[in-house]
Enzyme design. Structure first.
Site, PDB file in Angstrom:
ATOM      1  N   ARG A   1      26.924  11.868  28.100  1.00 10.60           N
ATOM      2  CA  ARG A   1      25.564  11.876  28.611  1.00 10.60           C
ATOM      3  C   ARG A   1      25.561  12.354  30.061  1.00 10.60           C
ATOM      4  O   ARG A   1      26.537  12.162  30.791  1.00 10.60           O
ATOM      5  CB  ARG A   1      24.955  10.475  28.543  1.00 10.60           C
ATOM      6  CG  ARG A   1      24.881   9.884  27.157  1.00 10.60           C
ATOM      7  CD  ARG A   1      24.363   8.444  27.224  1.00 10.60           C
ATOM      8  NE  ARG A   1      24.284   7.835  25.908  1.00 10.60           N
ATOM      9  CZ  ARG A   1      25.288   7.220  25.300  1.00 10.60           C
ATOM     10  NH1 ARG A   1      26.461   7.142  25.903  1.00 10.60           N
ATOM     11  NH2 ARG A   1      25.135   6.684  24.100  1.00 10.60           N
TER      12      ARG A   1
ATOM     13  N   ARG B   1      24.215   2.525  16.961  1.00  7.80           N
ATOM     14  CA  ARG B   1      23.626   1.635  15.965  1.00  7.80           C
ATOM     15  C   ARG B   1      23.060   2.452  14.807  1.00  7.80           C
ATOM     16  O   ARG B   1      22.619   3.604  14.983  1.00  7.80           O
ATOM     17  CB  ARG B   1      22.505   0.809  16.576  1.00  7.80           C
ATOM     18  CG  ARG B   1      22.989  -0.304  17.476  1.00  7.80           C
ATOM     19  CD  ARG B   1      21.924  -1.377  17.590  1.00  7.80           C
ATOM     20  NE  ARG B   1      22.057  -2.150  18.814  1.00  7.80           N
ATOM     21  CZ  ARG B   1      21.335  -3.221  19.094  1.00  7.80           C
ATOM     22  NH1 ARG B   1      20.402  -3.621  18.244  1.00  7.80           N
ATOM     23  NH2 ARG B   1      21.508  -3.879  20.228  1.00  7.80           N
TER      24      ARG B   1
ATOM     25  N   ASP C   1      37.656  -4.451  17.155  1.00  9.89           N
ATOM     26  CA  ASP C   1      37.433  -3.111  17.686  1.00  9.89           C
ATOM     27  C   ASP C   1      38.521  -2.132  17.273  1.00  9.89           C
ATOM     28  O   ASP C   1      38.240  -1.043  16.756  1.00  9.89           O
ATOM     29  CB  ASP C   1      37.389  -3.159  19.223  1.00  9.89           C
ATOM     30  CG  ASP C   1      36.043  -3.604  19.759  1.00  9.89           C
ATOM     31  OD1 ASP C   1      35.108  -3.777  18.970  1.00  9.89           O
ATOM     32  OD2 ASP C   1      35.932  -3.774  20.984  1.00  9.89           O
TER      33      ASP C   1
ATOM     34  N   ASN D   1      32.136 -11.420  17.540  1.00  9.54           N
ATOM     35  CA  ASN D   1      31.154 -11.717  16.501  1.00  9.54           C
ATOM     36  C   ASN D   1      31.606 -11.207  15.142  1.00  9.54           C
ATOM     37  O   ASN D   1      31.483 -11.904  14.123  1.00  9.54           O
ATOM     38  CB  ASN D   1      29.806 -11.090  16.854  1.00  9.54           C
ATOM     39  CG  ASN D   1      29.315 -11.484  18.230  1.00  9.54           C
ATOM     40  OD1 ASN D   1      29.246 -10.638  19.123  1.00  9.54           O
ATOM     41  ND2 ASN D   1      28.996 -12.751  18.428  1.00  9.54           N
ATOM     42  N   TYR D   2      32.139  -9.998  15.121  1.00 12.98           N
ATOM     43  CA  TYR D   2      32.538  -9.399  13.848  1.00 12.98           C
ATOM     44  C   TYR D   2      33.713 -10.141  13.221  1.00 12.98           C
ATOM     45  O   TYR D   2      33.721 -10.405  12.016  1.00 12.98           O
ATOM     46  CB  TYR D   2      32.892  -7.913  14.051  1.00 12.98           C
ATOM     47  CG  TYR D   2      31.876  -7.152  14.858  1.00 12.98           C
ATOM     48  CD1 TYR D   2      30.515  -7.340  14.648  1.00 12.98           C
ATOM     49  CD2 TYR D   2      32.269  -6.263  15.855  1.00 12.98           C
ATOM     50  CE1 TYR D   2      29.568  -6.653  15.417  1.00 12.98           C
ATOM     51  CE2 TYR D   2      31.341  -5.571  16.615  1.00 12.98           C
ATOM     52  CZ  TYR D   2      29.998  -5.775  16.401  1.00 12.98           C
ATOM     53  OH  TYR D   2      29.067  -5.106  17.161  1.00 12.98           O
TER      54      TYR D   2
ATOM     55  N   HIS E   1      29.649  -7.941  19.265  1.00 13.03           N
ATOM     56  CA  HIS E   1      30.906  -7.456  19.828  1.00 13.03           C
ATOM     57  C   HIS E   1      32.042  -7.959  18.950  1.00 13.03           C
ATOM     58  O   HIS E   1      31.830  -8.714  17.995  1.00 13.03           O
ATOM     59  CB  HIS E   1      31.069  -7.920  21.268  1.00 13.03           C
ATOM     60  CG  HIS E   1      30.207  -7.171  22.241  1.00 13.03           C
ATOM     61  ND1 HIS E   1      30.391  -5.835  22.525  1.00 13.03           N
ATOM     62  CD2 HIS E   1      29.132  -7.563  22.970  1.00 13.03           C
ATOM     63  CE1 HIS E   1      29.486  -5.439  23.394  1.00 13.03           C
ATOM     64  NE2 HIS E   1      28.706  -6.461  23.684  1.00 13.03           N
TER      65      HIS E   1
END
Length: 371
Positions: free
Chosen positions: A40, A86, A157, A130-131, A127
């Site tokens: 970006r 997402r 991750d 959580n997974y 994150h």
């Protein structure tokens, strides 16, 4: 012998993201793929970002029609698209798989998210912790009677996300050789983490002799005296992994303890206390010297500063210092087409224009070559 790696010639467009996406891109680049990262505007420079090594960067504002068209151009030259936004975000940018596979039917479109592209949680934030919590891994890690321990972000991750993405991408590239067609890969960290629980679930449902199956009683969670870390006299740590009876016997013999020292679960607490007291009597390196060359399965718990000089790691050049950064070498290792660190961490906007021009020129040449 090629110095480029087994993925030489594979072109990857990586849409900049955090965690598993850049790590997956690094793995592909280390093995020879040409990775073009779409950054970006305003992306800051990170000279120590090892995950950005060996890549090129192109700065595009994907909300701009002109820049979005350039992104489409890059993807149409590529073999792989790697993204971690997402669900629905790429579609809103008109860069979803329906649009791009229509333009490039051979494209491998890899989508890496925590929850996956579908399901009740797909559009919610999360994150690694959580997974892996929902997948069942977090609850299995840590001592009994204490909070579960987050294993940095290695399990969700990098293990359940990046490695499964790399595996999925290479599998899809192999299948494309037969079908000539690309496809979409839905890489969910919750799915990859669940996949890695196969052995634990096997033990929990079928049993394994000599161990319980819940946290605090499982032989691989640090509860067994033969598979845990111990503090030494100098506040350093060593790791013991003498699971099999023959290795346990070597370990006990080296310590000069009773050969009858039990591995039975009902003796774990007493044996752990004995070993804790024993290891606190000497500094770590004295213990390591005692066990050196044996099959006692004893290793030092190394600090980052010790990694470059540890004899085994040094002999294999597992870690190298390059571009003033201590970093891991390319893995795994190939006999004919070894991978390598292909370059320094890329600066935003560096080398991308040239790489895209090269892709365009090569595609033009390929299209003009008679079949």
């Amino acid at each position: 012998m090629s110095a480029r790696g087994p993925l030489a010639g594979i072109r990857v467009v990586e849409f900049a993201a955090l965690g598993p996406v850049p790590f997956c891109g690094m793995l592909l680049a280390d093995l020879g793929a040409e990775v073009l990262r779409i950054d970006r505007p305003g992306t800051p420079e990170k000279p120590a970002d090892i995950l950005a090594r060996g890549k090129s960067s192109l700065i595009l504002d994907l909300k701009s029609p002109a820049d979005r068209a350039r992104a489409v151009e890059a993807v149409c030259h590529a073999d792989v698209l790697l993204e971690g936004l997402r669900p629905g975000a790429m579609e809103r940018l008109h860069l979803g798989p329906d649009v791009l596979l229509a333009k490039a039917p051979q494209l491998i479109y890899a989508r890496v998210t925590g929850w996956g592209q579908s399901g009740p949680l797909a559009h919610t934030a999360g994150h690694d912790i959580n997974y892996i919590a929902v997948a069942g891994a977090l609850g299995a890690i840590g001592p009994a009677g204490a909070p579960p321990v987050a294993p940095i972000n290695l399990v969700g991750d990098f293990g359940g996300g990046a490695l499964y993405a790399a595996f999925g991408i290479t599998s899809a590239l192999l299948e494309r050789q037969r079908s000539g067609k690309g496809q979409v890969i839905d890489v969910a960290m919750v799915d990859g983490t669940a996949s890695m629980l196969a052995m634990l679930l096997s033990h929990q449902q079928g049993g394994r002799s000599g161990t319980g199956t819940q946290r605090g009683e499982y032989f691989l969670d640090g509860s067994a005296p033969y598979y845990r870390a111990y503090a030494c006299a100098d506040a350093q740590w060593l790791a013991l992994g003498a699971i099999e009876p023959q290795f346990w016997a070597i370990f006990v013999g080296k310590l000069g303890l009773s050969s009858e020292l039990s591995q039975a679960p009902d003796q774990w607490a007493d044996v752990s206390s004995l070993l804790e007291a024993t290891f606190r009597t000497r500094p770590r390196d004295e213990w390591i010297a005692m066990f050196d060359g044996s099959d006692a399965c004893v290793s030092p718990v190394l600090s980052p500063a010790e990694l470059p000089t540890f004899p085994h790691l040094a002999a294999r050049e597992t870690f190298v210092t390059r571009d003033e950064l201590l970093q891991p070498s390319a893995a795994p290792r190939f006999s004919r087409t070894p991978g390598a660190i292909q370059g320094a961490p890329v600066r935003p906007g560096a080398h991308g224009e040239q790489l895209l021009a090269d892709w365009t020129a090569r595609r033009t040449a390929d299209q003009s070559t008679p079949t």
